[in-house]
Design a protein around this motif. Structure first.
Motif, short mmCIF file in Angstrom:
data_model
loop_
_atom_site.label_atom_id
_atom_site.label_comp_id
_atom_site.label_asym_id
_atom_site.label_seq_id
_atom_site.Cartn_x
_atom_site.Cartn_y
_atom_site.Cartn_z
N ALA A 93 0.83 -1.20 0.00
CA ALA A 93 0.00 0.00 0.00
C ALA A 93 0.87 1.26 0.00
O ALA A 93 0.57 2.25 -0.69
N PHE A 94 1.97 1.21 0.76
CA PHE A 94 2.89 2.35 0.81
C PHE A 94 3.63 2.51 -0.52
O PHE A 94 3.73 3.61 -1.08
N LEU A 95 4.14 1.39 -1.06
CA LEU A 95 4.95 1.46 -2.28
C LEU A 95 4.13 1.83 -3.51
O LEU A 95 4.60 2.57 -4.38
N THR A 96 2.90 1.30 -3.61
CA THR A 96 2.09 1.64 -4.78
C THR A 96 1.77 3.13 -4.83
O THR A 96 1.70 3.72 -5.91
N ALA A 101 3.71 1.97 -12.74
CA ALA A 101 4.83 1.62 -13.61
C ALA A 101 6.05 1.21 -12.80
O ALA A 101 6.64 0.14 -13.03
N ASP A 102 6.47 2.03 -11.84
CA ASP A 102 7.65 1.70 -11.03
C ASP A 102 7.37 0.52 -10.10
O ASP A 102 8.26 -0.29 -9.82
N TYR A 103 6.13 0.42 -9.60
CA TYR A 103 5.80 -0.74 -8.77
C TYR A 103 5.87 -2.02 -9.61
O TYR A 103 6.29 -3.07 -9.12
N SER A 128 16.34 -7.17 -19.80
CA SER A 128 15.73 -5.84 -19.87
C SER A 128 15.26 -5.52 -21.28
O SER A 128 14.22 -4.87 -21.47
N VAL A 129 15.97 -6.01 -22.29
CA VAL A 129 15.55 -5.81 -23.69
C VAL A 129 14.33 -6.67 -24.00
O VAL A 129 13.35 -6.20 -24.59
N TRP A 130 14.36 -7.93 -23.57
CA TRP A 130 13.26 -8.84 -23.87
C TRP A 130 11.96 -8.38 -23.22
O TRP A 130 10.88 -8.49 -23.81
N LEU A 131 12.07 -7.84 -21.99
CA LEU A 131 10.88 -7.39 -21.26
C LEU A 131 10.57 -5.92 -21.51
O LEU A 131 9.64 -5.38 -20.90
N ASP A 132 11.35 -5.28 -22.41
CA ASP A 132 11.13 -3.88 -22.77
C ASP A 132 11.11 -2.99 -21.52
O ASP A 132 10.23 -2.16 -21.33
N ALA A 133 12.12 -3.19 -20.66
CA ALA A 133 12.23 -2.41 -19.42
C ALA A 133 13.70 -2.05 -19.22
O ALA A 133 14.45 -2.80 -18.57
N PRO A 134 14.17 -0.93 -19.77
CA PRO A 134 15.59 -0.57 -19.69
C PRO A 134 16.13 -0.50 -18.26
O PRO A 134 17.28 -0.86 -18.01
N GLN A 135 15.30 -0.05 -17.31
CA GLN A 135 15.77 0.08 -15.93
C GLN A 135 15.98 -1.27 -15.26
O GLN A 135 16.65 -1.36 -14.23
N PRO A 150 1.83 -0.68 -20.07
CA PRO A 150 2.97 -0.72 -19.16
C PRO A 150 2.59 -1.04 -17.72
O PRO A 150 3.41 -1.54 -16.96
N GLN A 151 1.34 -0.75 -17.32
CA GLN A 151 0.92 -1.00 -15.94
C GLN A 151 0.39 -2.42 -15.74
O GLN A 151 0.03 -2.79 -14.62
N ALA A 152 0.32 -3.23 -16.82
CA ALA A 152 -0.27 -4.57 -16.72
C ALA A 152 0.50 -5.44 -15.73
O ALA A 152 -0.10 -6.17 -14.93
N ALA A 153 1.84 -5.38 -15.77
CA ALA A 153 2.65 -6.18 -14.85
C ALA A 153 2.42 -5.75 -13.42
O ALA A 153 2.42 -6.58 -12.50
#
Length: 502
Positions: A51-54, A60-62, A127-134, A262-265
């Motif tokens: 709850a705090f992190l979301t 997206a970051d969560y 990171s490339v396969w999951l399309d998430a550079p970070q 992007p928020q699906a995960a």
């Protein structure tokens, strides 16, 4: 501090057959309750942290944090569960446990370090396969947690193998409490994913150091214990855990890779985090079951071992109505914990809760096979399940998104449950209680409709779940699933301070 062996030597001697049975069952049940309570702390602490992190990080970051932690947790489980389960059995069946544990510990450290280096190497590709550079930097940072976690798991396996269940429970509880506190502190100071990852690693280090204070691990010596014998225990369990944990994380990876939003995960990860409660039971109960069944077989109590195994299956089946209750209240649970922006997580939660219950049954039955010395059956069965899940995700996730992933995971988990029960019945002569299954199905349907038709906004859902849970217990009493013998056992269990009666 008191050394681990002292508590083991001080356990009271039992004189009669009936007292032996009561003591074994009570020791196992108390250990399971204590460890489940400690592991279950992950639920309230996880909910509070989520709850705090979301709210701090956003969907997206969560989602990035969820994927990072899921990958590392999968790798940690894959490279440690095989070793830790083998360590439990080796300690439980050996008079001098230090020699085999030294071999296991040395090999575990090398394997975990290799796994950490592998994560560092493949992080750019993932990171490339999951399309998430970070994802490259977050995976590399959290990879340092892998060897720390691996050492801690072996230390806790020694605790379980020597019967010190309460000590293991205490260390688990400390981990979840410290981790939550560090998340609040560090994410407030560093309001991004890095703060959360640093908190997770910090909690792991603190629990490892605390465990070493109680269990003095033998890192050197043990050369007279045959490596081939140790590896004969480890390699089939290692392959099983790699496959099983890949199965557990596969749905999240496919959602991240194949669903365009992007928020699906983040939504799917939130649902998985809430559906994980049955897995806490498996994680806390399975090593205790291995240790106790191994001890009983070593002492010649094979009938008691079979009876305890059958009752363990019955306990998991009785959790089915509580899964139905959770599925019925999924929208309210999601809204109360994560807020209305995460309401799309509810359908996945309603499906995944049954899948995780199936995974729990698989874990419990695998523990029975390990205790009986059948190490190769688990991997032989998990490989087809993994292939079936992979094909299912490829076919359904692009078309149905997260719901397709949830259905694949749950369906394959149910197939695995039936397969494992069949194997246990064949090789261990332990038949599942069919009457318990049928009664649990009936109560599950009633609990689902009670929970879904009764709307409770906000945190009133907690009261609703407590009342529906009480109704489930009442229904079990009404249809005869809970009987006089169960209540007699509960009274014996609570009489832990007195000498058990014949």
């Amino acid at each position: 501090m008191q050394d681990l062996d002292i508590g083991w030597k001080d356990r009271p001697a039992i004189n009669t057959s009936s007292e032996t049975t009561i003591e074994h069952v009570r020791h196992t049940a108390l250990g399971a309750v204590q460890n489940f309570a400690a592991s279950a702390l992950a639920l309230p602490t996880g909910i509070i942290a989520a709850a705090f992190l979301t709210r701090q990080l956003g969907p997206a970051d969560y989602g990035l944090l969820t994927v990072t932690v899921a990958i590392i947790v999968w790798i940690e489980a894959a490279v440690t569960l095989g070793f830790s389960r083998a360590a439990v059995k080796l300690v439980a069946e050996a008079e001098d446990w230090r020699a085999p544990i030294t071999r296991v510990l040395q090999t575990q450290v090398l394997v975990s370090l290799a796994a950490a280096l592998l994560v560092v190497a493949v992080a750019p590709t993932l990171s490339v396969w999951l399309d998430a550079p970070q994802l490259k930097s977050t995976l590399r940072f959290l990879s340092v947690d892998i060897p720390v976690f691996a050492i801690t798991e072996i230390l806790m396996a020694i605790m379980v193998g020597r019967g010190s269940y309460k000590l293991r429970a205490m260390m688990r509880a400390i981990y979840w409490l410290v981790r939550t506190g560090l998340i609040f502190l560090l994410v407030t100071l560093i309001p991004n994913v890095a703060g959360a990852l640093l908190a997770i690693f910090g909690a792991s280090v603190m629990v490892m150091v605390g465990s070493m204070a109680f269990v003095h691990p033998p890192f050197s010596g043990g050369t007279h214990f045959p490596f081939q014998r140790m590896w004969g225990y480890v390699w089939p369990l290692f392959l099983y855990t790699v496959g099983m944990n890949l199965f557990v994380i596969l749905d999240l990876l496919f959602v991240k890779a194949l669903v365009g939003a992007p928020q699906a995960a983040g939504f799917y990860g939130a649902a998985k985090n809430l559906a994980i409660v049955p897995v806490f039971f498996a994680a806390s109960f399975s090593p205790i079951l291995i240790a106790k069944l191994t001890e009983l077989r070593r002492q010649g109590h094979r009938e008691l071992a079979r009876s305890m195994s059958r009752q363990s299956i019955r306990i998991v089946l009785c959790l089915l109505p509580f899964a139905g209750m959770t599925a019925g209240a999924a929208p309210e649970v999601i809204t109360a914990i994560y807020g209305r922006p995460f309401l799309p997580s509810a359908p996945a939660l309603a499906i995944l809760i049954f899948g995780t219950l199936g995974i729990t049954m698989i874990s419990v039955t695998v523990s029975m096979l390990i205790a009986a010395g059948h190490f190769k059956w688990p991997f032989a069965l998990v490989l087809p399940l993994l292939l079936l899940a992979f094909v299912g995700h490829v076919l359904l996730v692009p078309r149905f998104g997260a719901i397709g992933a949830a259905w694949v995971t749950t369906t394959v988990a149910c197939i695995g449950t039936c397969s494992m029960l069949g194997v246990v019945g064949r090789v261990c002569h332990i038949l599942p209680p069919i009457s318990t299954f049928l009664r649990s199905i009936i109560v599950c349907i009633i609990a689902y409709f009670l929970s879904s038709l009764w709307l409770a906004p906000g945190f009133l859902v907690v009261i609703k779940l407590l009342l529906v849970g009480t109704a489930i217990v009442g229904l079990f009493l009404l249809i005869g699933e809970l009987n006089r013998n169960d209540f007699t056992f509960f009274r014996v269990l609570l009489r832990q301070g007195s000498e058990p009666r014949q």
